[in-house]
Design a protein around this motif. Structure first.
Motif, PDB file in Angstrom:
ATOM      1  N   GLN A   1      -4.006  -3.595   2.744  1.00 51.49           N
ATOM      2  CA  GLN A   1      -5.437  -3.667   2.441  1.00 51.49           C
ATOM      3  C   GLN A   1      -5.936  -2.320   1.948  1.00 51.49           C
ATOM      4  OE1 GLN A   1      -7.769  -4.895   5.801  1.00 51.49           O
ATOM      5  NE2 GLN A   1      -9.745  -4.625   4.773  1.00 51.49           N
ATOM      6  N   THR A   2      -6.890  -2.343   1.016  1.00 54.61           N
ATOM      7  CA  THR A   2      -7.524  -1.119   0.511  1.00 54.61           C
ATOM      8  C   THR A   2      -8.918  -1.459   0.016  1.00 54.61           C
ATOM      9  OG1 THR A   2      -7.250   0.798  -0.944  1.00 54.61           O
ATOM     10  CG2 THR A   2      -6.741  -1.350  -1.880  1.00 54.61           C
ATOM     11  N   SER A   3      -9.657  -0.438  -0.401  1.00 58.29           N
ATOM     12  CA  SER A   3     -10.962  -0.620  -1.032  1.00 58.29           C
ATOM     13  C   SER A   3     -10.953   0.130  -2.353  1.00 58.29           C
ATOM     14  CB  SER A   3     -12.092  -0.088  -0.142  1.00 58.29           C
ATOM     15  OG  SER A   3     -12.224  -0.865   1.026  1.00 58.29           O
ATOM     16  N   LEU A   4     -11.235  -0.596  -3.449  1.00 60.72           N
ATOM     17  CA  LEU A   4     -11.288  -0.003  -4.781  1.00 60.72           C
ATOM     18  C   LEU A   4     -12.540  -0.488  -5.482  1.00 60.72           C
ATOM     19  CD1 LEU A   4      -7.555  -0.430  -5.928  1.00 60.72           C
ATOM     20  CD2 LEU A   4      -8.701   1.701  -5.322  1.00 60.72           C
ATOM     21  N   GLY A   5     -13.395   0.451  -5.883  1.00 61.36           N
ATOM     22  CA  GLY A   5     -14.615   0.070  -6.599  1.00 61.36           C
ATOM     23  C   GLY A   5     -15.536  -0.761  -5.732  1.00 61.36           C
ATOM     24  N   PHE A   6     -15.899  -1.943  -6.239  1.00 65.71           N
ATOM     25  CA  PHE A   6     -16.846  -2.806  -5.539  1.00 65.71           C
ATOM     26  C   PHE A   6     -16.171  -3.770  -4.564  1.00 65.71           C
ATOM     27  CE2 PHE A   6     -19.154  -2.168  -9.713  1.00 65.71           C
ATOM     28  CZ  PHE A   6     -20.006  -1.201  -9.204  1.00 65.71           C
ATOM     29  N   TYR A   7     -14.847  -3.689  -4.427  1.00 64.72           N
ATOM     30  CA  TYR A   7     -14.140  -4.705  -3.652  1.00 64.72           C
ATOM     31  C   TYR A   7     -13.195  -4.112  -2.621  1.00 64.72           C
ATOM     32  CZ  TYR A   7     -15.661  -7.740  -7.476  1.00 64.72           C
ATOM     33  OH  TYR A   7     -16.411  -8.416  -8.409  1.00 64.72           O
ATOM     34  N   ASP A   8     -13.059  -4.836  -1.487  1.00 65.63           N
ATOM     35  CA  ASP A   8     -11.905  -4.678  -0.616  1.00 65.63           C
ATOM     36  C   ASP A   8     -10.804  -5.532  -1.228  1.00 65.63           C
ATOM     37  OD1 ASP A   8     -13.307  -3.105   1.171  1.00 65.63           O
ATOM     38  OD2 ASP A   8     -13.903  -4.794   2.419  1.00 65.63           O
ATOM     39  N   GLN A   9      -9.576  -5.022  -1.218  1.00 63.73           N
ATOM     40  CA  GLN A   9      -8.471  -5.761  -1.817  1.00 63.73           C
ATOM     41  C   GLN A   9      -7.324  -5.871  -0.828  1.00 63.73           C
ATOM     42  OE1 GLN A   9      -7.330  -4.610  -5.763  1.00 63.73           O
ATOM     43  NE2 GLN A   9      -9.386  -3.966  -6.344  1.00 63.73           N
ATOM     44  N   ALA A  10      -6.637  -7.010  -0.886  1.00 61.23           N
ATOM     45  CA  ALA A  10      -5.506  -7.238   0.008  1.00 61.23           C
ATOM     46  C   ALA A  10      -4.405  -7.954  -0.758  1.00 61.23           C
ATOM     47  CB  ALA A  10      -5.942  -8.062   1.217  1.00 61.23           C
ATOM     48  N   ILE A  11      -3.168  -7.734  -0.317  1.00 62.49           N
ATOM     49  CA  ILE A  11      -2.032  -8.355  -0.995  1.00 62.49           C
ATOM     50  C   ILE A  11      -0.853  -8.436  -0.034  1.00 62.49           C
ATOM     51  CG2 ILE A  11      -1.138  -6.173  -1.885  1.00 62.49           C
ATOM     52  CD1 ILE A  11      -0.270  -7.683  -4.410  1.00 62.49           C
ATOM     53  N   ALA A  12      -0.044  -9.460  -0.201  1.00 67.55           N
ATOM     54  CA  ALA A  12       1.225  -9.556   0.517  1.00 67.55           C
ATOM     55  C   ALA A  12       2.314  -9.038  -0.411  1.00 67.55           C
ATOM     56  CB  ALA A  12       1.499 -11.006   0.922  1.00 67.55           C
ATOM     57  N   ALA A  13       2.994  -7.974   0.005  1.00 68.68           N
ATOM     58  CA  ALA A  13       3.997  -7.322  -0.839  1.00 68.68           C
ATOM     59  C   ALA A  13       5.136  -6.818   0.040  1.00 68.68           C
ATOM     60  CB  ALA A  13       3.363  -6.165  -1.610  1.00 68.68           C
ATOM     61  N   PRO A  14       6.310  -6.590  -0.550  1.00 70.57           N
ATOM     62  CA  PRO A  14       7.455  -6.121   0.251  1.00 70.57           C
ATOM     63  C   PRO A  14       7.394  -4.645   0.615  1.00 70.57           C
ATOM     64  CG  PRO A  14       8.081  -6.352  -2.043  1.00 70.57           C
ATOM     65  CD  PRO A  14       6.699  -6.902  -1.929  1.00 70.57           C
ATOM     66  N   SER A  15       6.515  -3.883  -0.044  1.00 72.69           N
ATOM     67  CA  SER A  15       6.460  -2.445   0.228  1.00 72.69           C
ATOM     68  C   SER A  15       5.113  -1.882  -0.200  1.00 72.69           C
ATOM     69  CB  SER A  15       7.573  -1.702  -0.533  1.00 72.69           C
ATOM     70  OG  SER A  15       7.355  -1.820  -1.932  1.00 72.69           O
ATOM     71  N   MET A  16       4.810  -0.679   0.277  1.00 72.87           N
ATOM     72  CA  MET A  16       3.578  -0.008  -0.130  1.00 72.87           C
ATOM     73  C   MET A  16       3.581   0.257  -1.633  1.00 72.87           C
ATOM     74  SD  MET A  16       3.049   2.777   2.934  1.00 72.87           S
ATOM     75  CE  MET A  16       2.790   2.257   4.636  1.00 72.87           C
TER      76      MET A  16
END
Length: 223
Positions: A9-24
């Motif tokens: 999870q992170t915050s970029l610009g106007f949005y919080d963003q989340a993703i399922a990924a194998p690595s950072m």
């Protein structure tokens, strides 16, 4: 075998963003981040069951929600509703919220502590090995699609650069050709002008001699 996915999870610009990924690293690439947000403390791995469930349902897809909100993460998120209210007003809101939050900290601590007891292992246990493999494969599929899109965009940019370079080369060649034609014509005109000047000078010399003889003849005739 596909790598096991984690939720970030992170915050970029106007949005919080989340993703399922194998690595950072994979998460940063999907977010399009130009720096390491994890080292900067702007991104993290999350074990929030709702976020884990949402990202694992769409592995490799960047999910969003308005920044600062606690709503669900989706593929299409609306902009924050207080965008047009200005920094001062939003700042005062944050201060007032901070004051009210400080009053309710003692009450919320017990609830948040209960929620914090749910580690990543609990959320992960709800996803069996088969589902994890399926999610990891879906992530790789999404990565391939995203990479194909990047290659397609790069190819389009390369074609546009080639088109511009060809147009510039054509225009430059036309300009050079026109300049050479102009210089050749100017040289011809200059040569003709020089010849005309010489003819004019010769004519003036011939006329001066003839005029002197005729004037002498005229004077003798008057005597």
């Amino acid at each position: 075998m596909p790598k096991k996915l984690k939720s970030y999870q992170t915050s970029l610009g106007f949005y919080d963003q989340a993703i399922a990924a194998p690595s950072m690293k994979a998460a940063l690439q999907a977010w399009g981040a130009s720096s390491n947000l994890f080292h900067q403390g702007a991104a993290k791995e999350t074990d929030d069951p709702d976020i884990v469930a949402a990202t694992m349902a769409k592995p490799g897809v960047v999910l969003r929600r308005p920044v600062g909100s606690d709503g669900p993460f989706t593929e299409s998120a609306e902009l924050p509703t207080d965008l047009g209210e200005g920094e001062a007003r939003s700042g005062s809101k944050r201060k007032s919220r901070s004051k009210s939050n400080s009053k309710s900290n003692s009450k919320s601590k017990s609830r948040s502590n209960k929620r914090a007891v749910k580690p990543a292992a609990k959320a992960s246990r709800r996803i069996d090995d088969q589902a994890a493999r399926k999610a990891a494969a879906a992530f790789e599929k999404e990565e391939r699609r995203r990479e194909a899109e990047r290659r397609k965009e790069e190819a389009a940019r390369a074609r546009e650069r080639a088109r511009r370079e060809k147009a510039v080369a054509t225009a430059q060649a036309a300009l050079d050709r026109a300049r050479r034609e102009h210089e050749a014509r100017a040289e011809e005109i200059e040569a003709e002008r020089t010849a005309l000047d010489e003819r004019a000078e010769a004519e003036q010399g011939r006329w001066d001699k003839q005029r002197m003889k005729l004037e002498q003849a005229l004077r003798r005739a008057r005597e």
